[in-house]
Design a protein around this motif. Structure first.
Motif, PDB file in Angstrom:
ATOM      1  N   MET A   1     -23.895 124.160 -27.463  1.00  0.00           N
ATOM      2  CA  MET A   1     -22.736 124.203 -28.355  1.00  0.00           C
ATOM      3  C   MET A   1     -23.144 124.567 -29.777  1.00  0.00           C
ATOM      4  O   MET A   1     -22.496 125.380 -30.447  1.00  0.00           O
ATOM      5  CB  MET A   1     -22.027 122.845 -28.364  1.00  0.00           C
ATOM      6  N   SER A   2     -24.232 123.980 -30.223  1.00  0.00           N
ATOM      7  CA  SER A   2     -24.710 124.266 -31.576  1.00  0.00           C
ATOM      8  C   SER A   2     -25.141 125.722 -31.700  1.00  0.00           C
ATOM      9  O   SER A   2     -24.869 126.382 -32.707  1.00  0.00           O
ATOM     10  CB  SER A   2     -25.873 123.334 -31.932  1.00  0.00           C
ATOM     11  N   ALA A   3     -25.792 126.229 -30.657  1.00  0.00           N
ATOM     12  CA  ALA A   3     -26.234 127.622 -30.682  1.00  0.00           C
ATOM     13  C   ALA A   3     -25.048 128.571 -30.753  1.00  0.00           C
ATOM     14  O   ALA A   3     -25.098 129.601 -31.439  1.00  0.00           O
ATOM     15  CB  ALA A   3     -27.080 127.921 -29.445  1.00  0.00           C
ATOM     16  N   TYR A   4     -23.967 128.245 -30.053  1.00  0.00           N
ATOM     17  CA  TYR A   4     -22.768 129.083 -30.070  1.00  0.00           C
ATOM     18  C   TYR A   4     -22.194 129.169 -31.479  1.00  0.00           C
ATOM     19  O   TYR A   4     -21.610 130.192 -31.856  1.00  0.00           O
ATOM     20  CB  TYR A   4     -21.730 128.512 -29.105  1.00  0.00           C
ATOM     21  N   MET A   5     -22.365 128.109 -32.254  1.00  0.00           N
ATOM     22  CA  MET A   5     -21.911 128.099 -33.637  1.00  0.00           C
ATOM     23  C   MET A   5     -23.036 128.477 -34.603  1.00  0.00           C
ATOM     24  O   MET A   5     -23.018 128.110 -35.772  1.00  0.00           O
ATOM     25  CB  MET A   5     -21.359 126.711 -34.002  1.00  0.00           C
ATOM     26  N   ARG A   6     -24.016 129.198 -34.076  1.00  0.00           N
ATOM     27  CA  ARG A   6     -25.134 129.713 -34.875  1.00  0.00           C
ATOM     28  C   ARG A   6     -25.926 128.602 -35.557  1.00  0.00           C
ATOM     29  O   ARG A   6     -26.455 128.784 -36.656  1.00  0.00           O
ATOM     30  CB  ARG A   6     -24.631 130.728 -35.904  1.00  0.00           C
ATOM     31  N   GLY A   7     -25.967 127.435 -34.921  1.00  0.00           N
ATOM     32  CA  GLY A   7     -26.772 126.337 -35.420  1.00  0.00           C
ATOM     33  C   GLY A   7     -26.283 125.719 -36.714  1.00  0.00           C
ATOM     34  O   GLY A   7     -27.025 124.986 -37.367  1.00  0.00           O
ATOM     35  N   GLN A   8     -25.022 125.964 -37.053  1.00  0.00           N
ATOM     36  CA  GLN A   8     -24.510 125.466 -38.334  1.00  0.00           C
ATOM     37  C   GLN A   8     -24.124 123.994 -38.298  1.00  0.00           C
ATOM     38  O   GLN A   8     -24.094 123.348 -39.352  1.00  0.00           O
ATOM     39  CB  GLN A   8     -23.292 126.288 -38.765  1.00  0.00           C
ATOM     40  N   PHE A   9     -23.802 123.484 -37.093  1.00  0.00           N
ATOM     41  CA  PHE A   9     -23.298 122.118 -36.991  1.00  0.00           C
ATOM     42  C   PHE A   9     -23.976 121.390 -35.835  1.00  0.00           C
ATOM     43  O   PHE A   9     -24.202 121.967 -34.782  1.00  0.00           O
ATOM     44  CB  PHE A   9     -21.781 122.119 -36.758  1.00  0.00           C
ATOM     45  N   PRO A  10     -24.260 120.095 -36.014  1.00  0.00           N
ATOM     46  CA  PRO A  10     -24.756 119.296 -34.889  1.00  0.00           C
ATOM     47  C   PRO A  10     -23.599 118.923 -33.963  1.00  0.00           C
ATOM     48  O   PRO A  10     -22.466 118.739 -34.423  1.00  0.00           O
ATOM     49  CB  PRO A  10     -25.340 118.055 -35.566  1.00  0.00           C
ATOM     50  N   PHE A  11     -23.877 118.845 -32.692  1.00  0.00           N
ATOM     51  CA  PHE A  11     -22.882 118.467 -31.693  1.00  0.00           C
ATOM     52  C   PHE A  11     -23.397 117.286 -30.886  1.00  0.00           C
ATOM     53  O   PHE A  11     -24.599 117.140 -30.662  1.00  0.00           O
ATOM     54  CB  PHE A  11     -22.613 119.628 -30.730  1.00  0.00           C
ATOM     55  N   MET A  12     -22.479 116.468 -30.407  1.00  0.00           N
ATOM     56  CA  MET A  12     -22.837 115.424 -29.462  1.00  0.00           C
ATOM     57  C   MET A  12     -22.916 115.972 -28.048  1.00  0.00           C
ATOM     58  O   MET A  12     -23.513 115.364 -27.162  1.00  0.00           O
ATOM     59  CB  MET A  12     -21.808 114.285 -29.520  1.00  0.00           C
ATOM     60  N   GLY A  13     -22.290 117.112 -27.826  1.00  0.00           N
ATOM     61  CA  GLY A  13     -22.317 117.716 -26.498  1.00  0.00           C
ATOM     62  C   GLY A  13     -21.184 117.262 -25.600  1.00  0.00           C
ATOM     63  O   GLY A  13     -21.311 117.299 -24.371  1.00  0.00           O
ATOM     64  N   ILE A  14     -20.061 116.831 -26.185  1.00  0.00           N
ATOM     65  CA  ILE A  14     -18.924 116.373 -25.397  1.00  0.00           C
ATOM     66  C   ILE A  14     -18.016 117.569 -25.095  1.00  0.00           C
ATOM     67  O   ILE A  14     -17.475 118.184 -26.015  1.00  0.00           O
ATOM     68  CB  ILE A  14     -18.129 115.296 -26.156  1.00  0.00           C
ATOM     69  N   PRO A  15     -17.803 117.908 -23.816  1.00  0.00           N
ATOM     70  CA  PRO A  15     -16.913 119.035 -23.485  1.00  0.00           C
ATOM     71  C   PRO A  15     -15.484 118.769 -23.932  1.00  0.00           C
ATOM     72  O   PRO A  15     -15.053 117.605 -24.056  1.00  0.00           O
ATOM     73  CB  PRO A  15     -16.997 119.102 -21.954  1.00  0.00           C
ATOM     74  N   GLY A  16     -14.742 119.838 -24.147  1.00  0.00           N
ATOM     75  CA  GLY A  16     -13.381 119.727 -24.638  1.00  0.00           C
ATOM     76  C   GLY A  16     -12.476 118.808 -23.823  1.00  0.00           C
ATOM     77  O   GLY A  16     -11.795 117.935 -24.391  1.00  0.00           O
ATOM     78  N   PRO A  17     -12.412 118.957 -22.494  1.00  0.00           N
ATOM     79  CA  PRO A  17     -11.543 118.077 -21.705  1.00  0.00           C
ATOM     80  C   PRO A  17     -11.931 116.606 -21.820  1.00  0.00           C
ATOM     81  O   PRO A  17     -11.051 115.736 -21.876  1.00  0.00           O
ATOM     82  CB  PRO A  17     -11.743 118.589 -20.268  1.00  0.00           C
ATOM     83  N   THR A  18     -13.219 116.323 -21.883  1.00  0.00           N
ATOM     84  CA  THR A  18     -13.665 114.939 -22.039  1.00  0.00           C
ATOM     85  C   THR A  18     -13.270 114.393 -23.401  1.00  0.00           C
ATOM     86  O   THR A  18     -12.813 113.250 -23.534  1.00  0.00           O
ATOM     87  CB  THR A  18     -15.185 114.840 -21.859  1.00  0.00           C
ATOM     88  N   ARG A  19     -13.431 115.227 -24.427  1.00  0.00           N
ATOM     89  CA  ARG A  19     -13.047 114.804 -25.778  1.00  0.00           C
ATOM     90  C   ARG A  19     -11.549 114.528 -25.842  1.00  0.00           C
ATOM     91  O   ARG A  19     -11.107 113.538 -26.447  1.00  0.00           O
ATOM     92  CB  ARG A  19     -13.441 115.886 -26.789  1.00  0.00           C
TER      93      ARG A  19
END
Length: 207
Positions: A1-19
């Motif tokens: 997820m972070s790579a998709y956003m070019r490493g600009q933001f940290p992610f917890m890795g929670i998929p959209g439906p779960t969130r």
């Protein structure tokens, strides 16, 4: 997820439906929030480090945008200017700012100021805020904004112009064709391709 956003933001890795499910669970048993509750919680979520918190804030604001009054627009703008990227900006533009402008038409004047702003995300928001308006679109304002930003060198502005025109082409294809043809020399190639994509029967490209 972070790579998709070019490493600009940290992610917890929670998929959209779960969130989304977690957010529904958090709302269970709670009464209807006040405008102050909504804005303050959104700002608190924005201050959290992981990107999922900003997504939760966007969802919260979109869910209750109809009760957010005009005076709160500067606070929404501050969110647009903070931790800015297309994922949050576009959500705020079409689902929050757009809803606020629809409910408080006097805010359209504020959008006239935003299109002249020095920040590209504020400009993008002005261009995209009518994205969901369909037949309620102020086409004169939309075309004026696209014309005003046509020479902008930033990719995200050129893409936004094409996206806004493409969406409006589903409502008034002739007007979009006429605008693009009349501004062939000033619109970027990207903006023009995106604007007429559906008119030419092409695939619905992602923005």
């Amino acid at each position: 997820m972070s790579a998709y956003m070019r490493g600009q933001f940290p992610f917890m890795g929670i998929p959209g439906p779960t969130r989304a499910a977690l957010q529904r669970a958090a709302r269970e048993g709670l009464g209807k929030p006040s405008e102050q509750d909504i804005i303050e919680l959104a700002e608190a979520l924005w201050a959290m480090p992981e990107r999922e918190y900003q997504y939760a804030a966007c969802d919260l604001l979109a869910r209750h945008a109809t009760i957010v009054r005009a005076h709160a627009l500067p606070r929404v703008k501050e969110l647009i200017l903070t931790k800015s990227w297309w994922d949050t900006v576009d959500h705020l533009a079409s689902h929050v700012v757009g809803t606020m402008v629809a409910g408080h038409p006097n805010l359209a004047i504020e959008m006239d100021g935003w299109i002249e702003d020095g920040n590209m995300w504020v400009i993008r928001t002005a261009i995209l805020h009518q994205l969901k308006f369909k037949s309620r679109t102020d086409s004169a304002r939309l075309f004026r904004y696209c014309e005003r930003a046509a020479g902008h060198r930033e990719f995200f502005i050129r893409k936004a112009i094409g996206w806004a025109l493409r969406e409006y082409s589903k409502t008034d294809s002739a007007a979009v064709r006429q605008f693009v043809a009349g501004h062939d020399a000033t619109l970027s190639g990207l903006s023009k391709r995106e604007a007429v994509l559906w008119l030419n029967g092409g695939p619905k490209a992602k923005v």
